[in-house]
Design an enzyme around this catalytic site. Structure first.
Site, PDB file in Angstrom:
ATOM      1  N   GLU A 164      38.432  51.352  43.494  1.00 26.65           N
ATOM      2  CA  GLU A 164      39.460  51.302  44.540  1.00 26.65           C
ATOM      3  C   GLU A 164      39.416  52.533  45.439  1.00 26.65           C
ATOM      4  O   GLU A 164      39.664  52.450  46.633  1.00 26.65           O
ATOM      5  CB  GLU A 164      40.856  51.243  43.895  1.00 26.65           C
ATOM      6  CG  GLU A 164      41.553  49.906  43.922  1.00 26.65           C
ATOM      7  CD  GLU A 164      41.896  49.373  45.293  1.00 26.65           C
ATOM      8  OE1 GLU A 164      40.972  49.125  46.085  1.00 26.65           O
ATOM      9  OE2 GLU A 164      43.082  49.152  45.558  1.00 26.65           O
ATOM     10  N   THR A 190      42.110  49.518  54.662  1.00 28.71           N
ATOM     11  CA  THR A 190      43.150  50.359  54.061  1.00 28.71           C
ATOM     12  C   THR A 190      42.969  51.815  54.479  1.00 28.71           C
ATOM     13  O   THR A 190      43.944  52.500  54.793  1.00 28.71           O
ATOM     14  CB  THR A 190      43.109  50.213  52.524  1.00 28.71           C
ATOM     15  OG1 THR A 190      43.313  48.838  52.221  1.00 28.71           O
ATOM     16  CG2 THR A 190      44.183  51.034  51.847  1.00 28.71           C
TER      17      THR A 190
END
Ligand code: HSE
Length: 306
Positions: free
Chosen positions: A128, A181
């Protein structure tokens, strides 16, 4: 067991009041991942239906997760990972988190279930971080634990599973544009105003209390973000119109994760269908194409298919 196929679900992070700490898992959409042990060393990644994601294990979130687990396990062989990607990258519903969490779950299963769920989140966080440029587990935790989760602390990692209410349904309004993101995090001011912080942690505490007490009115008041959402609004098409359209029949709406998707939490499937219809009237008019998704809260997380 040399091979496993799993259903790895999407998730909603932040839930307005809990930036980087709160999240819940969705039933729809989900990726299908098949992971098998191969006799040769290394990690091979194939994505059957999505060209925009790198398959080089150095740049795909699955690679570093697999390498870290192989190192820890002193694993002699390698893995082949095949993904059918149904969670669109850059949609704000945990596409990269699904790939990282699915890799950790499957490798653990194929190597004798030596790790706890908390350890799987830790491995998945390595992937991530590549995707978002920051360490956070708000999408990963609900995918691995199911339901609603609170990441109380990153260092040391501490995850609290929260009650998931049977009646909750979610509508996701996903404009078919990609928002990374990393980019949505770059625009956030790192300094926050104390008054706003007080308001926000009041909401977070209230939201969690609403899950324990099944108090939907309280939940509705607490789905509010006075810090991050105002800064990100400019990145989210039709935000105000969609939230207003959903408001009659929803408990609350907000940016899903880093966006551009918007989540609307509803009590009961009937209300969720009314919200979806109301949002569709808005999205059908504009020039941006939308994918509207209706999902129940997924209380299990990743599921084994075979
Ligand atoms: N909490 C993260 C963010 C979620 O809003 O940037 C995206 O992974």
């Amino acid at each position: 067991m040399k091979k496993i196929t799993i259903n790895v679900p999407a998730s909603v992070a932040n839930v307005s009041c809990g930036f980087d700490v709160l999240g819940f898992c969705l039933e729809e959409p989900y990726d299908e991942m098949t992971i098998e042990i191969k006799k040769t060393k290394g990690v091979e990644i194939k994505i059957l239906n999505e060209k925009s994601i790198p398959t080089d294990p150095k740049y795909n979130v699955c690679g570093p997760v697999a390498f870290a687990m192989m190192k820890k396990l002193n694993f002699k062989y390698g893995f082949k990972i095949t993904i059918v990607k149904k969670i669109k990258p850059g949609s704000g519903i945990g596409s990269s988190a699904a790939s990282a969490a699915g890799t950790a779950f499957a490798i653990n299963y194929l190597t004798g279930n030596k790790f706890s769920k908390l350890e799987l989140v830790k491995f998945a966080m390595i992937g991530e971080e590549i995707a978002s440029g920051a360490e956070h587990a708000d999408n990963l935790s609900p995918v691995i634990f199911g339901g609603f989760t609170l990441v109380r602390s990153i260092k040391p990692l501490d995850i609290i599973t929260l009650p998931s209410l049977e009646k909750l349904y979610v509508v996701i309004s996903h404009p078919l544009i990609e928002l990374k993101t990393k980019d949505a995090r770059l625009i956030i001011n790192k300094k926050i105003n104390l008054e706003k912080a007080i308001h926000q942690w009041g909401n977070l505490g209230g939201f969690i209390a609403s899950l324990y007490t099944k108090n939907y009115e309280l939940m509705s008041k607490t789905i509010e973000d006075v810090i991050i959402e105002p800064q990100r609004l400019k990145l989210i098409p039709n935000f105000k119109k969609i939230v207003a359209a959903a408001s009659t029949y929803s408990i609350g709406s907000g940016i899903s994760g880093a966006g551009p998707s918007i989540f609307s939490i509803c009590k009961g499937k009937g209300n969720a269908e009314l919200v979806l219809d109301a949002i569709k009237k808005i999205t059908d008019k504009g020039n941006i194409e939308y994918n509207l998704i209706l999902s129940k809260i997924n209380t299990v997380g990743i599921k084994t298919i075979n």
